[in-house]
Design an enzyme around this catalytic site. Structure first.
Site, PDB file in Angstrom:
ATOM      1  CE  LYS A 120      29.650 -18.721  49.310  1.00 25.04           C
ATOM      2  NZ  LYS A 120      30.145 -20.078  49.553  1.00 25.04           N
ATOM      3  CD  GLN A 158      33.064 -21.712  51.056  1.00 24.24           C
ATOM      4  OE1 GLN A 158      32.074 -21.027  51.284  1.00 24.24           O
ATOM      5  NE2 GLN A 158      33.484 -21.941  49.824  1.00 24.24           N
ATOM      6  CG  ASP A 174      26.288 -24.603  48.717  1.00 22.79           C
ATOM      7  OD1 ASP A 174      26.228 -23.567  48.026  1.00 22.79           O
ATOM      8  OD2 ASP A 174      27.277 -24.920  49.403  1.00 22.79           O
TER       9      ASP A 174
END
Ligand code: NDP
Length: 284
Positions: A53, A97, A120
């Site tokens: 990322k 995460q 997300d």
């Protein structure tokens, strides 16, 4: 029939190049997209995803910051950090995460992130908007799959899509996105009793389970499109998908590989969502 292989890495590269130009233009307007990634503990797979990322963010010109905290971090401390980042006007996107250590309630953390910074696309408000077909942050893996199918001009309306897996982050939302595109959608999961017969009817098969090579050619209708989301580590350390690539390749019309398939698209959609967050926050 030998399938056309859809290389997600190539599509992702082209999209990132476009985004790089878009971000350069935004910066001229004083908009500097910024993403904060929070990692709790040191799960090696999580670290590897985060490094992917960050590389993508660097390429595109998004400022990304990693806040790495020990596995013992308390739920309250993490909630406080998220509250603080929600308030900071120069933070456009917040990504925690997953998976989180067991003592932290994942859902509570997801719901603490401001929906406007939820790049997300996991917040229930954003999921609700997706269900009702409103503009929102789409979850990155389903969004990446949809983008792949559209870029390859694979017809969705009226087609039968079978989704294997019903997780909140992949299976369920990808089925919803295909339904929004007017596909007829069937879900299979661990309690489905006649999975092979159902999958054999599919024009589009999306496999998101996490079991190496579970789907071979005997499940696949000739000419189907097969998207392999699974990421499994083999004994020799290499990565493999949920689809038996060599056997399905001989029957499908389109097939994604693992690696170089869905994974790079997922990361690219995170960049897209971060840019969208920055633009929304600058203009609202
Ligand atoms: P989950 O473990 O959350 O979900 C797995 C799903 O598979 C569940 O719905 C489960 O059913 C179903 N399942 C399990 N066994 C079977 C079976 N024998 N037959 C049919 N269905 C079954 O996984 P995720 O959705 O998070 O991830 C799936 C895979 O995709 C993993 O390999 C993961 O690493 C990968 N992944 C890849 C990404 C990428 O960018 N390429 C991003 C995210 C994930 P039930 O609900 O009944 O338990």
């Amino acid at each position: 029939m030998t399938a056309t292989i859809i290389y997600g890495n190539q599509l992702a590269e082209a999209l990132r190049q476009e985004m790089k130009e878009e971000v350069a233009n935004l910066k001229k307007r004083g908009i500097h997209p910024r993403l904060v990634v929070i990692l709790i503990g040191d799960n090696p797979a999580s670290k590897s995803y985060i490094s992917g990322k960050q590389k993508a963010a660097d390429f595109v010109g998004i400022q990304s910051e990693l806040i790495s905290l020990p596995a013992e971090t308390s739920e309250n401390d993490l909630l406080d950090l998220i509250k603080q980042l929600n308030q900071e006007s120069d933070v456009n996107g917040i990504l925690v995460q997953l998976p989180l250590p067991e003592h932290i309630d994942e859902q509570l953390i997801i719901e603490a992130i401001a929906p406007t910074k939820d790049v997300d696309g996991f917040h229930p408000i954003n999921i609700g908007k997706m269900l009702t077909n409103q503009d929102t942050f789409l979850p990155c893996t389903p969004y990446g799959i949809l983008t792949m199918l559209k870029l390859k001009r694979i017809e969705l309306a009226g087609k039968h899509a079978v989704i294997i897996g019903r997780s909140h982050i992949v299976g369920k939302p990808v089925g919803q996105l295909l339904l929004n595109e007017h596909a007829t959608v069937t879900y299979c999961h661990s309690k489905t009793s006649n999975m092979k017969e159902i999958v054999q009817l599919a024009d589009i098969v999306i496999v998101a389970v996490g079991r190496a090579n579970m789907i071979d050619h005997s499940y696949i209708k000739s000419g189907a499109t097969v998207i392999d989301v699974g990421i499994n580590r083999t004994e020799d350390g290499s990565l493999t998908g949920d689809v038996d690539f060599d056997s399905v390749k001989e029957k499908a019309a389109y097939l994604t590989p693992v690696p170089k398939g869905v994974g790079p698209m997922t990361i690219t959609m995170l960049m897209k969502n971060t840019i969208k967050a920055a633009v929304n926050q600058a203009t609202n």
